[in-house]
Every structure is written in C-alpha cells, then in structure tokens.
Design a protein around this motif. Structure first.
Motif, mmCIF file in Angstrom:
data_model
loop_
_atom_site.group_PDB
_atom_site.id
_atom_site.type_symbol
_atom_site.label_atom_id
_atom_site.label_comp_id
_atom_site.label_asym_id
_atom_site.label_seq_id
_atom_site.Cartn_x
_atom_site.Cartn_y
_atom_site.Cartn_z
ATOM 1 N N GLN A 393 0.857 -1.177 0.000
ATOM 2 C CA GLN A 393 0.000 0.000 0.000
ATOM 3 C C GLN A 393 0.896 1.230 0.000
ATOM 4 O O GLN A 393 1.844 1.301 0.770
ATOM 5 N N TRP A 394 0.584 2.172 -0.863
ATOM 6 C CA TRP A 394 1.347 3.415 -0.924
ATOM 7 C C TRP A 394 0.377 4.585 -0.837
ATOM 8 O O TRP A 394 -0.789 4.478 -1.233
ATOM 9 N N ALA A 395 0.871 5.684 -0.338
ATOM 10 C CA ALA A 395 0.051 6.888 -0.256
ATOM 11 C C ALA A 395 0.941 8.106 -0.372
ATOM 12 O O ALA A 395 2.147 8.056 -0.118
ATOM 13 N N THR A 396 0.320 9.198 -0.791
ATOM 14 C CA THR A 396 0.988 10.502 -0.784
ATOM 15 C C THR A 396 0.088 11.494 -0.061
ATOM 16 O O THR A 396 -1.135 11.291 0.048
ATOM 17 N N GLU A 397 0.707 12.561 0.415
ATOM 18 C CA GLU A 397 -0.067 13.561 1.144
ATOM 19 C C GLU A 397 0.510 14.940 0.880
ATOM 20 O O GLU A 397 1.724 15.110 0.712
ATOM 21 N N ASN A 398 -0.361 15.915 0.857
ATOM 22 C CA ASN A 398 0.030 17.316 0.765
ATOM 23 C C ASN A 398 -0.821 18.081 1.767
ATOM 24 O O ASN A 398 -2.046 18.151 1.636
ATOM 25 N N SER A 399 -0.197 18.621 2.798
ATOM 26 C CA SER A 399 -0.944 19.338 3.831
ATOM 27 C C SER A 399 -0.254 20.656 4.130
ATOM 28 O O SER A 399 0.981 20.741 4.159
#
Length: 824
Positions: A393-399
C-alpha cells in the motif's frame, strides 16, 4: 509508591532543608545573557515561566532549564534531543498524522491524527506552536530551553494540558560576533555547517543572522528488502466480466540508508532599542527539510506470529535499527499526485515564520506584545503498510498549515504587596489536507490519469479561530508568603469539511462516496468550545535559598476534527467519528526548591496529581486502515526529585541527576476498541452484537514508565597555555512501558539506559573549540509510540486471534559527531 509515601518523603526533605538554613547563601541576582554570577560552586539560569525574568530556583513551577552552554555541549538542536536530556519527556517521530507523539509525565497526544493539537505544547520566542510537525524544525543558536511540567494555563499561548517546551533563540548583542561551526556525524555520514553573524549597526539597532545547512550521505537506519511484484486489475474489466487485464508492477527497495536528510535553516533577527524603556525584536525564520523515506524510523520490533516472522514480509521482527520498505512502482508513480516520478519515498517539509516581540517598560508596569505568523507545507510519499509485501500500500499527502496570532499582555512590577497581569490572545488558523492512496491491487482505466491507480483520495480543511483573555493577581501576605491566583477564558470555533471525492468503484463498499445518496458523503462540522481554566499558587520563602509552593492548576486543549480519517460505509454517524471533544486537566502540585551547603548543593522535590477529562486518544484500526479519535478519562500522579552539586573544592566539577516516579492510568475508558487480534479471553467484550470493545479502566497509559531518571557529571578546567578542557557524561534511565494506548501486550518496551558523552578542548577565551559528542553510546533500541501493522492481525473479537505486527517509532542509534567552532 502512594502519594502518602511521597508526602512523607517531601516532609523529610523539607525538615532537612530547614535545618540547614543557617548555612545557606543568598541567591545571586540575574546577570546579562541569562546566567547569574557564580557565588560558590553553583550557577543558575534565568527562566521566563511566568513571563518575567526569574531564576529557575525562585519560580514556583516544576521546570527543567537547559542553558546555552549545555545546549552547545550536548548538541541539543531538536525537540527529540531535548527529550533525550529530560528523563520524563519522550518524543516519537511519526510519518503521517500529526507527525509526532510528545509525552510528558505519561500524558501525550497520539500521532496518527493530524487534527490533534499536542498536549505538550511548543513555544518559540513566546509564540505558541501546537502542531506535532514542529518536531520537523531544527532549532539552533538557542539562548535557553525550558521544559515546564504539568498543566500550563496562564502564561503560554493557548493552553497546554501536559506541559510546555519553551525555546528562546539568541538576539544580537552589544558587541560584534562572528561564529563558524562545522561538524561531521560518522554513522549517518552527515556534514553540517553553521554561520552566525551578529552585532550592532548603531547604538539602537542590532542584527543577527544564523544559517545552518546539513547533508547526509547515509543514514541512521538500514533498509533491507527485495523487489516486490504488485499486480493491479482494471475495475472496468472486472465489472464487465473480464479478468481485469492484470498488470505486474515492480516495487524496488527503498533507500538502503535513511533518512538521508538534507536540511537548510535560517533565522534573521532585528533588534531595536531606542531607549531603556522600549525593546522591539523581529525574527524571520525559514526551514527546509527533506528525507528519503517518510517512515524511516518505523521498525517492526514484535511480530504477532509465534514464529517471530512478519505476517507481510517474512522478515523476522527484531529490536534493531532495520526497516523493510519499498518504493512505489515507478510506472504507478509517473502520474500519481505528489509522488516522485521514479517512485522514491520521501518527506519534504518547508516552513516560514515571522515573530515580533515588543516590550515597553513604564514605572512599575511592562506592556508586551507577541505577533506571530507561521506556515508550513508537508508532502510525503509513504510505503504505508510500513513493511512492504506484494500486496503493498502506498500513499501521498500534501498538507498546509497557516496560523496568525496576536498576544497582548500588561504586567506590573510594583514594590507593594499586590501585583497583577492581564492579557488577551487572538489566533486564526487554517489546515488544508489532501491524501491519495493506492491499495487493493486496483486501477481504473475510465479515470483521469492522476486517478488511474488511486483507490481513494481525501480532501479536508479546518478553519479555526481562538480568542482568550487571562489574568493573574498576586498578593504578598507577608514578605515571605505570596498568594497568586488567575484564570484564562477561551472561546474557540472550528469549521471543518471532509470528503472522499474519488473512490475506485472496487472500494465503494468500504468508503462512502462524495455524492452518496444518504447525504453523508460531504461532512461539515461547526464546533464551538468555551472554557474557564483557573489556577492558584501559594509560595512560601522562609529564606532566600528555600522555597516551598503548592498549586491548584487546570488547563484545556482544543477539541477538533480528524482531517485524515475516513468516511466508512459501515458507520452510521461519520460526523461523530471525525470530531472529538476538548481535553481538560485539573489537579494539585506541590514542591520545594532548596540551595544548600553554601551554594554548592541544589535539591528540589515535586509531587503532583492530575485528573484528565476527555483525554484525546487516537485509534488506528489496522485491518481496515481506519483512524478514529476517541476520548477517555485518566489520572497521573507522581514524585520528582532532582539535584545538582558543584563543590567549591573542585572548581569546574558538576554532578547532577534526577529520579521520577509516575503512575498514569485510565480512570474511565469502558468501551475502548480492541487491538488487532485481541480475543474474547483477552478482554474483547460484546458491544452492539459483536465482540469489538474492551474495558481499559485502570490500565496504564501509553509511553508512561513508572520510573525514569538521569545521572550526569561534567568537568571543565583550564590546562595551561591558554587552553581549557571539558568532559561530560550523562546517563538516562527509563522503566518499561506499553507503547500502545490500547493495552496491547506485544507493544511493551523494556527498560533501557542511554549514555551520552562529550569531550572538548579549546581556547580559554572561547576563541576556538574542537569537540567530540556521542549520543546513545549504549546503542539502546526503544520506541516512543507504536501502531498496529496495517493488514496484520486477525480474529479480533473471536476465540482465536493473531496479534498485529508492532511497528514502533524508534529512537536514533549510537551517533558520534566531531565539531569544530571558531569565533572571530
């Protein structure tokens, strides 16, 4: 140890202290630069725990103060390094969520929710930073560090229920100063350079520029993995009755050494003093930090299988500085939002801050203002099962976080028996959050290129506004007895929004779509909180070198919204899942501070007991990768003893240490969720027709060792020919504790001891110095927080279950740094 025994111990020490009164020396007056002139063996540090300059020994607050000299000697340049020097403070660095778990006296805030403010607040130059991502900041060129323990309602920003870490950076002085410093850390192969230029431009205006950059050619942790094959199926083909047209993707191992950190920090300070009444200071700061793996310190240290092997990777779970993670497949990453084009994992943090302090002194009155604007942006790509398998499982985030605050304060310094302080705070904040997740082996040929391999994505924001007024009145009943009482009123609003605007059709049975016909696909929350936090302190000074105090304290921490949660199809009330109530604290603290043996021995003792209502606890449901912020009631109580001894007979020798006992447990948490793999026999109870909850009332809080302490020795002395030599050795002890807040026995961290040491030689006039600084020389492995391994753990709430793999936020291993400093 009961509080009755603690009280008996306190009484005994008080009796010994009072018997020594005739031999005591007067407290030294504060000198410029934060230290006091030595009288005998001991020196002191000026602190601002009550927003006025007082020595650490004269303020009725439990505070650990670290001077600029010690900061430099021990290379204390981050929140984590501050924790390493403070026995009952721990800091766990996390990849996602809030980014950190800060715990003091057994009270802390979970790392997995980005919407949680920390129970241990960080204050920089008088400005409040409540977000966990503050640990990404590198702090250097510091004048002092203060760790204030227990609830803090009146003097620091918005409030803090567990304590405050207050950092004060250096201002320009009256003389020109130029400092160049270079260092190299051997394990991570990190090069670091620092330049400080400071001085007056006129009689009334000074400037200071501090810049630090570093680059790692290696890292602290070793990543071990093999190529993984991740197979995706096209949901459109599957829905049409086809085989999904499977495609195999190769996920290569992540960087073999991490974090491979690149960092650039800069701070410009302008100071204007047109007369002896007005001081105005403006500080502008920039921070850039990038690492080669967002979850570089996530170690699978305990496996649920009896074989000791991970349920995902087949590697053995070990308490070592080793991870097993893979990059996102490059062909998936090519158009995946916020992914590196080659699929490399990363975390990139940028921040900017402007901070203005104005102080105007009238006769008997000081008016002060602190204006702050800060913003940060954090982006990452994560192997978010934290130990990669073929079902990765992979994820990216921009906060992004933005905050503006203005605090005004007026404080009297009258000669009479009465003095007062009154102030007001306004803060406006906004968080914008976006996350993109690939899992379940799905793609969607009908989706835009950016969503081709996205299983679900989230978007959320929270806009906050705070207004607070506060004040304190102190009365010297007699010259040796002072009563102080105050209160803070806080009014807060938070407006939030959450939705999952895209879901692959293959996961719509799990996640509620934005346009769901039940009307719950777009969640909005309008929250309003009001709180009164009073505080009363009675201080008795029978002599200049003995102070006894008792206090009733309360504090409050904002409720909020879990921006990174999920809108689950299985939930009938998603708004309740994503919102949580404020956290409140109230209780008592008593202490004695003494300076004995003709200013050679300092001995302090503190006892405390606090109740916490609606303590915010974040739960990560690893089998379905869901987050939920819960609240529980808790209590923490304990005793802290610290000493410092600097004999006149051996000039330059300093012995110091502390011993702390803390008992922190839940007092009301009857419907806590079961941890992954917990069985009926292990406490899972029947709620709503399924065995899904447990009663944790009376159970220990997470990262709450009963015993902590430290012991250290330092020696500095001239050695002739204009040279001086110094050495310091400091040991830190922690008893065992559960890293999980949900009672998982496999999360237990055994007791450990770390050892820091430094040796240095340089010019007697401080013109130059060469130092060797070692940290964690015992190479002890410990975790300061934990999550159940995603997609591990089975049979929760049944007769037979398999525990989830435990993934801990591990500390740094043994490091050794050589450092050269030159002053011009």
């Amino acid at each position: 140890m009961s509080l009755a025994k603690a009280g008996l111990l306190a009484s005994s020490i008080l009796g010994l202290s009072l018997s020594a009164v005739p031999a005591l020396a007067q407290d030294a007056a504060p000198a410029a630069g934060g230290a006091v002139e030595e009288q005998g063996g001991l020196s002191d540090i000026v602190v601002t725990a009550r927003k006025r300059q007082e020595t650490a020994q004269s303020v009725p607050v439990a505070v650990t103060a670290i001077s600029e000299e010690i900061i430099l000697q021990r290379d204390i340049t981050s929140i984590e390094k501050i924790a390493a020097a403070t026995p009952n403070l721990t800091v766990g660095r996390a990849s996602n969520g809030s980014g950190a778990q800060l715990t003091l006296r057994g009270i802390g805030s979970s790392s997995t929710s980005i919407g949680i403010e920390q129970s241990v607040a960080v204050v920089v130059d008088g400005a409040y930073y409540g977000q966990g991502r503050i640990i990404q900041e590198g702090f250097f060129d510091l004048q002092r560090v203060e760790v204030l323990k227990g609830p803090q309602a009146l003097f620091f920003g918005k409030n803090a229920t567990a304590g405050v870490i207050s950092l004060t950076t250096n201002d320009p002085g009256s003389d020109p100063e130029f400092i160049a410093r270079a260092g190299y850390e051997f394990r991570s192969r990190q090069y670091q350079g620092e330049i400080i230029a400071s001085g007056p431009l006129s009689d009334t205006f000074g400037v200071r520029l501090a810049v630090r950059g570093s680059k790692m050619d290696g890292g602290y942790f070793r990543n071990v993995s093999v190529n993984r094959t991740y197979v995706t199926a096209d949901i459109q083909s599957l829905l049409a009755g086809g085989n999904g047209n499977p495609i195999s993707h190769t996920a290569t191992p992540a960087a073999s050494r991490s974090p491979g950190e690149d960092e650039l920090l800069a701070r410009l300070t302008l100071k204007f003093t047109p007369n002896d009444r007005l001081t105005a200071t403006l500080k502008a700061a920039y921070d850039y930090n990038k690492v080669n793996n967002s979850s570089w310190n996530y170690v699978a240290f305990d496996c649920g299988l009896a074989s000791g092997l991970s349920q995902l990777t087949g590697y053995r779970c070990e308490r070592d500085f080793v991870t097993h993670q893979n990059n996102m497949p490059a062909d998936i990453a090519a158009n995946f939002p916020y992914a590196e084009k080659d699929g490399s994992l990363y975390n990139r943090y940028r921040s900017w801050a402007l901070n203005g302090n104005i102080a105007y002194e009238l006769d008997g009155l000081t008016i002060s203002s602190v204006t702050n604007y800060n913003t940060n942006n954090n982006r990452w790509a994560c192997a978010c099962d934290f130990q990669t398998s073929n079902t990765g499982q992979w994820a990216t985030e921009n906060s992004t976080w933005k905050a503006f605050s203005q605090e005004l304060r007026a404080q009297t310094t009258l000669d009479g028996p009465f003095n007062g302080m009154i102030g007001a705070l306004y803060q406006k904040t906004r968080r914008d959050f976006g996350q993109y997740i690939a899992f379940a082996g799905l793609r969607n040929s009908a989706a835009p290129a950016s969503d081709l391999y996205v299983a679900t994505r989230k978007t959320s924001y929270t806009k906050g506004e705070t207004f607070a007024v506060f004040g304190q009145l102190s009365w010297k009943i007699v010259p040796t007895l002072e009563l102080a009482g105050g209160v803070r009123y806080t009014h807060e609003t938070k407006d939030s929004f959450f939705t999952q605007p895209y879901n692959n059709p293959g996961v719509t049975t799990i996640f509620r779509p934005e346009n769901d016909p039940d009307g719950l696909g777009r969640i909005t929350a309008d929250q309003t909180f009001n709180n009164w936090s009073p505080e009363v302190t009675l201080t008795w000074k029978p002599s200049d070198d003995i102070m006894v105090y008792g206090a009733f304290k309360t504090a409050y921490k904002s409720g909020g919204f879990s921006n990174g949660g999920i809108n689950s199809k299985f939930s009938t009330n998603p708004l309740a899942d994503l919102t949580f109530d404020p956290e409140r604290a109230r209780g008592f603290e008593a202490g004695i501070k003494t300076t004995l043996a003709d200013n050679q021995l300092r001995l302090n003792l503190t006892a405390f007991t606090y109740k916490y209502l609606d303590l915010q606890v974040d739960f990560f449901n690893s089998p379905i990768f869901a987050f939920q912020t819960l609240t529980a009631d808790a209590k923490t109580q304990g005793v802290e003893m610290e000493f410092e001894y600097a004999p006149r007979s051996v000039d330059g020798l300093n012995l110091h240490g502390s011993l702390n006992y803390t008992d922190a447990k839940y007092t009301d948490f009857p419907n806590a969720p079961c941890y992954a793999g917990q069985t009926i026999a292990e406490g899972c109870t029947l709620i709503g027709g399924i065995f899904s909850n447990q009663n944790l009332t009376g159970a220990a809080l997470s990262v709450a060792p009963k015993w902590t302490g430290n012991l250290g020795v330092a020696y500095d002395a001239p050695v002739g020919d204009g040279l001086k030599f110094g050495i310091n050795v400091d040991a830190r002890y922690s008893g065992s504790y559960l890293a999980s807040g949900f009672g998982n026995p496999r999360s237990r961290q055994d007791k450990y001891v770390t050892l820091d040491a430094g040796i240095r030689i340089g010019a007697e006039d401080d013109n130059w110095e060469i130092a060797l600084v070692g940290k964690n020389l015992t190479n002890a492995f410990y975790v300061s927080g934990v999550v159940d391994g995603p997609s591990t753990g089975t049979g929760t709430g049944t007769a037979v279950g398999t525990k989830a793999d435990q993934l801990g936020f591990a500390n740094l291993p043994r490091t050794v740094r050589v450092q050269v400093t030159k002053r011009f």
